[in-house]
Design a protein around this motif. Structure first.
Motif, PDB file in Angstrom:
ATOM      1  N   LEU A 230       0.794  -1.205   0.265  1.00  0.00           N
ATOM      2  CA  LEU A 230      -0.063   0.010   0.028  1.00  0.00           C
ATOM      3  C   LEU A 230       0.872   1.229  -0.050  1.00  0.00           C
ATOM      4  CD1 LEU A 230      -2.882  -1.202   2.476  1.00  0.00           C
ATOM      5  CD2 LEU A 230      -2.734  -1.506   0.131  1.00  0.00           C
ATOM      6  N   LYS A 231       0.174   2.368  -0.214  1.00  0.00           N
ATOM      7  CA  LYS A 231       0.931   3.765  -0.348  1.00  0.00           C
ATOM      8  C   LYS A 231       1.598   4.295   0.938  1.00  0.00           C
ATOM      9  CE  LYS A 231      -2.294   5.423  -3.761  1.00  0.00           C
ATOM     10  NZ  LYS A 231      -3.371   6.440  -4.214  1.00  0.00           N
ATOM     11  N   ASP A 232       1.193   3.534   2.084  1.00  0.00           N
ATOM     12  CA  ASP A 232       1.777   4.279   3.223  1.00  0.00           C
ATOM     13  C   ASP A 232       3.061   3.238   3.749  1.00  0.00           C
ATOM     14  OD1 ASP A 232       0.471   2.119   4.181  1.00  0.00           O
ATOM     15  OD2 ASP A 232      -0.660   3.060   5.785  1.00  0.00           O
ATOM     16  N   GLY A 233       3.490   2.197   2.905  1.00  0.00           N
ATOM     17  CA  GLY A 233       4.328   1.313   3.251  1.00  0.00           C
ATOM     18  C   GLY A 233       3.818  -0.034   3.787  1.00  0.00           C
ATOM     19  N   THR A 234       2.466  -0.184   4.176  1.00  0.00           N
ATOM     20  CA  THR A 234       1.858  -1.430   4.683  1.00  0.00           C
ATOM     21  C   THR A 234       1.838  -2.391   3.721  1.00  0.00           C
ATOM     22  OG1 THR A 234       0.567   0.054   6.143  1.00  0.00           O
ATOM     23  CG2 THR A 234      -0.148  -2.224   5.739  1.00  0.00           C
ATOM     24  N   ILE A 235       2.189  -3.592   4.064  1.00  0.00           N
ATOM     25  CA  ILE A 235       2.104  -4.729   3.289  1.00  0.00           C
ATOM     26  C   ILE A 235       1.177  -5.780   3.801  1.00  0.00           C
ATOM     27  CG2 ILE A 235       3.641  -6.657   2.474  1.00  0.00           C
ATOM     28  CD1 ILE A 235       6.108  -4.861   2.876  1.00  0.00           C
ATOM     29  N   LEU A 236       0.327  -6.122   2.936  1.00  0.00           N
ATOM     30  CA  LEU A 236      -0.839  -7.281   3.419  1.00  0.00           C
ATOM     31  C   LEU A 236      -0.268  -8.712   3.266  1.00  0.00           C
ATOM     32  CD1 LEU A 236      -4.042  -5.479   1.887  1.00  0.00           C
ATOM     33  CD2 LEU A 236      -3.176  -5.278   4.455  1.00  0.00           C
ATOM     34  N   MET A 237      -0.500  -9.529   3.998  1.00  0.00           N
ATOM     35  CA  MET A 237       0.034 -10.941   3.832  1.00  0.00           C
ATOM     36  C   MET A 237      -0.968 -11.786   4.307  1.00  0.00           C
ATOM     37  SD  MET A 237       3.803 -10.074   5.631  1.00  0.00           S
ATOM     38  CE  MET A 237       3.011  -9.407   7.007  1.00  0.00           C
ATOM     39  N   ILE A 238      -0.714 -13.272   3.904  1.00  0.00           N
ATOM     40  CA  ILE A 238      -1.725 -14.168   4.435  1.00  0.00           C
ATOM     41  C   ILE A 238      -0.655 -14.995   5.319  1.00  0.00           C
ATOM     42  CG2 ILE A 238      -3.114 -16.118   3.750  1.00  0.00           C
ATOM     43  CD1 ILE A 238      -3.617 -14.899   1.030  1.00  0.00           C
ATOM     44  N   TYR A 239      -1.151 -15.482   6.328  1.00  0.00           N
ATOM     45  CA  TYR A 239      -0.623 -16.424   7.180  1.00  0.00           C
ATOM     46  C   TYR A 239      -1.423 -17.932   7.231  1.00  0.00           C
ATOM     47  CZ  TYR A 239       0.563 -18.781  11.495  1.00  0.00           C
ATOM     48  OH  TYR A 239       0.627 -19.943  12.400  1.00  0.00           O
ATOM     49  N   LYS A 240      -0.741 -18.816   6.888  1.00  0.00           N
ATOM     50  CA  LYS A 240      -1.507 -20.250   7.125  1.00  0.00           C
ATOM     51  C   LYS A 240      -2.761 -20.319   6.306  1.00  0.00           C
ATOM     52  CE  LYS A 240      -2.275 -23.409  11.086  1.00  0.00           C
ATOM     53  NZ  LYS A 240      -2.705 -23.479  12.399  1.00  0.00           N
ATOM     54  N   GLU A 241      -2.527 -19.473   5.142  1.00  0.00           N
ATOM     55  CA  GLU A 241      -3.756 -19.504   3.867  1.00  0.00           C
ATOM     56  C   GLU A 241      -5.225 -19.171   4.489  1.00  0.00           C
ATOM     57  OE1 GLU A 241      -3.918 -22.985   1.877  1.00  0.00           O
ATOM     58  OE2 GLU A 241      -1.837 -22.866   1.305  1.00  0.00           O
ATOM     59  N   ASN A 242      -4.981 -18.311   5.658  1.00  0.00           N
ATOM     60  CA  ASN A 242      -6.803 -18.233   6.181  1.00  0.00           C
ATOM     61  C   ASN A 242      -6.564 -17.024   7.033  1.00  0.00           C
ATOM     62  OD1 ASN A 242      -5.772 -19.112   8.659  1.00  0.00           O
ATOM     63  ND2 ASN A 242      -7.068 -21.139   8.567  1.00  0.00           N
TER      64      ASN A 242
END
Length: 391
Positions: A334-346
């Motif tokens: 994202l623009k503010d440097g945040t990173i979205l991730m998935i843990y354990k596929e759920n």
């Protein structure tokens, strides 16, 4: 249809294309019902191209595919829009934008897995206990879908089926690639290199699968991210000089792809690798039991451009103790440097680089599959020889 403001009705078509392509997706859908002219504009392939270039970031969540009464439910596709500004971001789900696959007769008593997405189109794989093995392409925004012809089958034995979905940069042809990885009639739990490594490809609009023969690389079998006309997977061959392979959708060839430096932590008991795309750049995540590293390829195809973007130490938060024992998959930057991730596929997590914190951002429970998704108004009817249905 409702009457239109005369001042807007008199605007040139190119201005109307520009205006309508900038409004929210849900509003565009409602605009189709305003008047015939607006409907024709929104259904035009030129409008789809303009809108796609401005398509907002989002996530597609496959929700609640649980076993029910001895059978299976295919689940619900839910689009989560990301309101992404430089100083804040917000995840929003509108119930109107959900697509309930449980209501579709063709999906009854089967499981559905999202195996790829490109330009707003999603590739679905249907499987289940009654011999289901079908591939679908759908657009959740237009509610269209097509069923690809029954695939050729591997002749005998056990095989893992790995999918990829993408579009050629030169040909602009949309294709589905699927590989068969297995040992012929052995123990399916074997971790040795498969004796069977074959692939077939389907070009949307042609009506048939084509065999590509032997695949030279053994990949990890996870969802392969699409970027720059290629689908990418991590290579499992221990002696391979590069740890990534790529499938070129234009040339229909597999090749080794430049990978980031191999990182090792002597005291770590685990090491998981996965690939993703962050802000348009191919990325790799390395999960150890003490830290999580994110690499970003700044210039596509250039090995020296791999940059260690983020190192998340377990010590930054006590809550990470349960995170570092499963692989994490990158979703979106994202623009503010945040990173979205998935843990354990759920479980949806977000990492804020400024505060060095990890938060649980899950908005649905339970969840099954997530991937980055940019909505579009591309019409499956544009693939002339395919039979298109509507949910």
């Amino acid at each position: 249809m409702s009457p239109v403001n005369p001042s807007m009705d008199n605007l040139p078509s190119n201005v109307m294309f520009d205006i309508l392509s900038r409004v929210p997706v849900k509003t565009i859908i409602h605009c189709k019902c305003v008047c015939k002219r607006w409907q024709n504009i929104i259904l035009d392939s030129y409008f789809a191209d303009i809108h796609l270039s401005r398509s907002p970031a989002g996530l597609m969540i496959h929700h609640n595919p649980e076993k029910v009464r001895g059978g299976y439910e295919p689940g619900i596709l839910k689009w989560v829009e990301i309101e992404d500004e430089s100083d804040y971001h917000y995840l929003h789900h509108d119930l109107f934008m959900s697509l309930n696959l449980n209501l579709a007769t063709i999906f009854q008593d089967s499981q559905i897995l999202i195996v790829g997405s490109v330009n707003g189109l999603i590739c679905l794989w249907q499987f289940g206990p009654r011999g289901h093995d079908n591939t679908y392409i759908c657009n959740p925004i237009t509610r269209e879908y097509m069923i690809l012809p029954r695939q050729q089958y591997y002749r005998e034995g056990y095989a893992i089926i790995v999918y990829g979905f993408g579009v050629g940069l030169k040909t602009n042809e949309y294709k589905v690639i699927r590989t068969f990885q297995g040992n012929i009639l052995p123990d399916p739990t074997s971790v040795s290199r498969p004796r069977l490594l074959e692939a077939e490809v389907y070009t949307l609009g042609t009506g048939q699968w084509r065999s590509l023969g032997h695949v030279p690389y053994w990949n990890d079998g996870f969802l392969g991210p699409f970027s720059n006309g290629h689908t990418h997977w991590c290579v499992l061959d221990p002696d391979s000089p590069e740890k990534i392979c790529a499938f070129d959708f234009d040339n229909e060839t597999f090749k080794l792809f430049p990978s980031p430096p191999v990182e090792t932590i002597a005291e770590s008991q685990i090491h998981f690798r996965s690939l993703g795309v962050l802000k348009g750049c191919l990325s790799q995540s390395d999960t150890f039991d003490s830290q999580f590293t994110i690499w970003v390829m700044k210039e596509y195809g250039i090995k020296s451009s791999w940059h260690r973007e983020v190192v998340i130490k377990q010590s930054i938060s006590p809550e990470l103790d349960w995170v570092m024992w499963e692989p994490m998959y990158l979703l979106e930057g994202l623009k503010d440097g945040t990173i979205l991730m998935i843990y354990k596929e759920n479980t949806l997590l977000s990492y804020c680089n400024c505060s060095k914190t990890v938060e649980d951002r899950s908005i649905f429970e339970p969840q099954f599959t997530r991937l980055a998704y940019h909505p579009s108004f591309l019409k499956l009817l544009d693939f002339k020889s395919e039979k298109v249905h509507v949910f």
